[in-house]
Design a protein around this motif. Structure first.
Motif, PDB file in Angstrom:
ATOM      1  N   GLU A 352       2.760 -15.161 -32.039  1.00 51.14           N
ATOM      2  CA  GLU A 352       1.505 -14.907 -31.308  1.00 51.14           C
ATOM      3  C   GLU A 352       0.293 -14.827 -32.245  1.00 51.14           C
ATOM      4  O   GLU A 352      -0.815 -14.526 -31.814  1.00 51.14           O
ATOM      5  N   SER A 353       0.492 -15.111 -33.519  1.00 49.44           N
ATOM      6  CA  SER A 353      -0.590 -14.960 -34.482  1.00 49.44           C
ATOM      7  C   SER A 353      -1.788 -15.852 -34.167  1.00 49.44           C
ATOM      8  O   SER A 353      -2.949 -15.422 -34.303  1.00 49.44           O
ATOM      9  N   ALA A 354      -1.532 -17.090 -33.773  1.00 49.22           N
ATOM     10  CA  ALA A 354      -2.642 -17.991 -33.458  1.00 49.22           C
ATOM     11  C   ALA A 354      -3.447 -17.460 -32.278  1.00 49.22           C
ATOM     12  O   ALA A 354      -4.689 -17.538 -32.262  1.00 49.22           O
ATOM     13  N   HIS A 355      -2.767 -16.919 -31.282  1.00 47.04           N
ATOM     14  CA  HIS A 355      -3.465 -16.349 -30.118  1.00 47.04           C
ATOM     15  C   HIS A 355      -4.276 -15.114 -30.545  1.00 47.04           C
ATOM     16  O   HIS A 355      -5.385 -14.903 -30.060  1.00 47.04           O
ATOM     17  N   ALA A 356      -3.702 -14.323 -31.442  1.00 48.53           N
ATOM     18  CA  ALA A 356      -4.412 -13.138 -31.931  1.00 48.53           C
ATOM     19  C   ALA A 356      -5.673 -13.546 -32.691  1.00 48.53           C
ATOM     20  O   ALA A 356      -6.741 -12.943 -32.513  1.00 48.53           O
ATOM     21  N   ASP A 357      -5.568 -14.580 -33.524  1.00 49.43           N
ATOM     22  CA  ASP A 357      -6.734 -15.041 -34.277  1.00 49.43           C
ATOM     23  C   ASP A 357      -7.807 -15.582 -33.338  1.00 49.43           C
ATOM     24  O   ASP A 357      -9.016 -15.340 -33.558  1.00 49.43           O
ATOM     25  N   ALA A 358      -7.392 -16.284 -32.305  1.00 54.52           N
ATOM     26  CA  ALA A 358      -8.364 -16.816 -31.341  1.00 54.52           C
ATOM     27  C   ALA A 358      -9.061 -15.675 -30.594  1.00 54.52           C
ATOM     28  O   ALA A 358     -10.279 -15.726 -30.338  1.00 54.52           O
ATOM     29  N   PHE A 359      -8.308 -14.641 -30.266  1.00 53.44           N
ATOM     30  CA  PHE A 359      -8.890 -13.480 -29.579  1.00 53.44           C
ATOM     31  C   PHE A 359      -9.876 -12.769 -30.509  1.00 53.44           C
ATOM     32  O   PHE A 359     -10.958 -12.342 -30.085  1.00 53.44           O
ATOM     33  N   ALA A 360      -9.536 -12.646 -31.791  1.00 57.53           N
ATOM     34  CA  ALA A 360     -10.433 -12.018 -32.763  1.00 57.53           C
ATOM     35  C   ALA A 360     -11.724 -12.828 -32.908  1.00 57.53           C
ATOM     36  O   ALA A 360     -12.821 -12.260 -33.012  1.00 57.53           O
ATOM     37  N   HIS A 361     -11.599 -14.141 -32.913  1.00 57.79           N
ATOM     38  CA  HIS A 361     -12.772 -15.005 -33.007  1.00 57.79           C
ATOM     39  C   HIS A 361     -13.677 -14.804 -31.799  1.00 57.79           C
ATOM     40  O   HIS A 361     -14.916 -14.739 -31.941  1.00 57.79           O
ATOM     41  N   ARG A 362     -13.084 -14.671 -30.627  1.00 52.02           N
ATOM     42  CA  ARG A 362     -13.882 -14.455 -29.413  1.00 52.02           C
ATOM     43  C   ARG A 362     -14.570 -13.094 -29.459  1.00 52.02           C
ATOM     44  O   ARG A 362     -15.722 -12.961 -29.036  1.00 52.02           O
ATOM     45  N   CYS A 363     -13.884 -12.088 -29.991  1.00 54.28           N
ATOM     46  CA  CYS A 363     -14.515 -10.768 -30.164  1.00 54.28           C
ATOM     47  C   CYS A 363     -15.758 -10.892 -31.037  1.00 54.28           C
ATOM     48  O   CYS A 363     -16.824 -10.342 -30.706  1.00 54.28           O
ATOM     49  N   ALA A 364     -15.621 -11.621 -32.139  1.00 49.22           N
ATOM     50  CA  ALA A 364     -16.748 -11.775 -33.056  1.00 49.22           C
ATOM     51  C   ALA A 364     -17.911 -12.475 -32.375  1.00 49.22           C
ATOM     52  O   ALA A 364     -19.078 -12.121 -32.582  1.00 49.22           O
ATOM     53  N   GLU A 365     -17.613 -13.489 -31.562  1.00 47.41           N
ATOM     54  CA  GLU A 365     -18.673 -14.193 -30.847  1.00 47.41           C
ATOM     55  C   GLU A 365     -19.437 -13.266 -29.916  1.00 47.41           C
ATOM     56  O   GLU A 365     -20.640 -13.435 -29.690  1.00 47.41           O
TER      57      GLU A 365
END
Length: 444
Positions: A352-365
């Motif tokens: 699930e790491s890729a999904h976690a990174d994508a979620f973190a990127h969306r948080c930053a946005e």
């Protein structure tokens, strides 16, 4: 917080303490029955990686670590935004000034024991400033002003320096290099009460957002001795104005002799730490002295020159003391908008790491501060415990990854049903943007 009568005075108190602009008064009395859990900000601040000190830098000169810098920056931006909305204009002024500047302001004759020694520079003596007000007085006087411009509200988050003795230094509460949330309002006499009242309302709003409860309000008056400007009529006028403001506000307060600034009385908003020690966090002051010393004026409707009144106000005082109090008040579990990390993202496995990174990127946005804590940092249980002070933990397992959802764990123990990632972020963002203390609106 219990309210108590102070002797025969008609003014009832809340509970709080002293110091002008967060630094230059004694630490204050103790309140032995204070019931909040005790947190020592010096110990907790180091454990949480917020700040530290080093003898090579010097006593009373803490440095801020990344998470502490986030808290400080976020707090400063909150104050700047609140000030802009209230009609303040921000300035920058130097941390150095000629000795003559402080001779004119009165600091040199009344406050030099707390100032650093002068430095010789090109045949002149310059000093590290102990206050921002003389600089702001000079800035005001650099241009002509009409009565139509008043009240003119000038604000700065600026550095100042106090030559504190080593024995009184401690953590962030008593330091030698201070970042002060300061402002000076130049106004006509008939505008003073309204401006002081508005400053008290700004303080109330900030305390609500920060989760701070004032212990008491204090009308700080001069006492015996020669540390105050000798101008009885000026003191009477300024004291009467602040008394009127407090009476109209309905706030219970007490009068305290010997706690005024050298140039005028002040309203001090006192807070109490977990050990029952009292200190001043916020202040409002009326100053007739410095406008006269700097020969400030404005052109009135009659075309003649008139002397403005200078209202000093600090919503959170020194940033250092404010953060120290917040650490102790919240035990490191800051309100969501102020937390160094607002969302801890916990993928259950590497899948699930890729999904976690994508979620973190969306948080930053969206402007949310997020950190991914993956399986390399231990079991899920260990990572949950490690992130116990983070307001939101977003767990992403195989099912959440497939469905584009997150399973939230709130710091207060609640576990909402898994939500689409975007909806979860929208609801978290609403809490953060609203400076709310409840982490979740179940009605949303």
């Amino acid at each position: 917080m219990n309210q108590q009568k102070q002797g025969p005075q008609k003014h009832d108190p809340l509970k709080q303490d002293p110091h002008k602009h967060g630094q230059h008064e004694k630490h204050g009395q103790e309140h032995p029955h204070h019931e909040r859990p005790q947190h020592d900000h010096r110990k907790l601040g180091r454990e949480l990686g917020l700040f530290d000190t080093d003898p090579l830098i010097g006593a009373g000169l803490p440095y801020w670590l990344p998470d502490g810098a986030v808290v400080r920056h976020t707090l400063e931006e909150y104050i700047r935004t609140a000030e802009r909305r209230a009609g303040y204009r921000h300035v920058y002024s130097p941390v150095l000034g000629k000795r003559e500047l402080y001779e004119i302001s009165g600091h040199w004759s009344h406050y030099s024991d707390d100032m650093f020694p002068p430095m010789d520079l090109g045949g002149e003596q310059v000093v590290l400033r102990p206050s921002l007000c003389p600089h702001h007085a000079v800035i005001y006087g650099s241009r002509s002003h009409s009565y139509r411009e008043l009240p003119l509200r000038m604000a700065e988050l600026g550095g100042m320096y106090r030559s504190e003795l080593s024995g009184v230094l401690g953590g962030l509460t008593r330091v030698r290099a201070i970042q002060l949330n300061d402002a000076h309002i130049f106004c006509a006499l008939d505008q003073v009460a309204a401006e002081a009242q508005a400053a008290l309302e700004m303080i109330r709003g900030a305390y609500e957002a920060l989760g701070v409860t004032p212990a008491r309000y204090r009308l700080s008056l001069p006492g015996p001795g020669g540390k105050y400007v000798a101008a009885p009529q000026m003191w009477q006028r300024s004291t009467a104005l602040l008394t009127e403001v407090l009476d109209r506000s309905g706030l219970p307060y007490e009068a305290a002799e010997g706690e005024a600034a050298f140039y005028g009385p002040k309203i001090d908003v006192q807070v109490v730490d977990g050990a029952g020690r009292e200190s001043t966090l916020s202040t409002v002051q009326v100053d007739f002295h410095q406008p006269e010393r700097f020969d400030l004026h404005y052109i009135g409707p009659d075309g003649a020159k008139h002397r403005p009144v200078m209202v000093h106000r600090s919503i959170i005082g020194s940033v250092e003391r404010a953060v120290a109090h917040l650490i102790e008040e919240h035990g490191g579990a800051f309100p969501a908008w102020l937390a160094p990390t607002q969302v801890a993202i916990l993928p259950i496995s590497d899948a699930e790491s890729a999904h976690a990174d994508a979620f973190a990127h969306r948080c930053a946005e969206l402007g949310l501060r997020a950190e991914v804590a993956g399986p390399e940092r231990g079991t899920l249980g260990a990572r949950v415990r490690e992130a116990r002070l983070v307001p939101y933990q977003a767990v992403i397992g195989a099912r959440e990854a497939v469905d584009g959802r997150v399973a939230l764990r709130l710091r207060d123990g609640r576990r909402p049903a898994p939500l689409p990632a975007e909806e979860a972020l929208t609801r978290i963002g609403a809490v953060v943007d609203g400076y709310a203390h409840d982490l979740w609106d179940d009605a949303s």
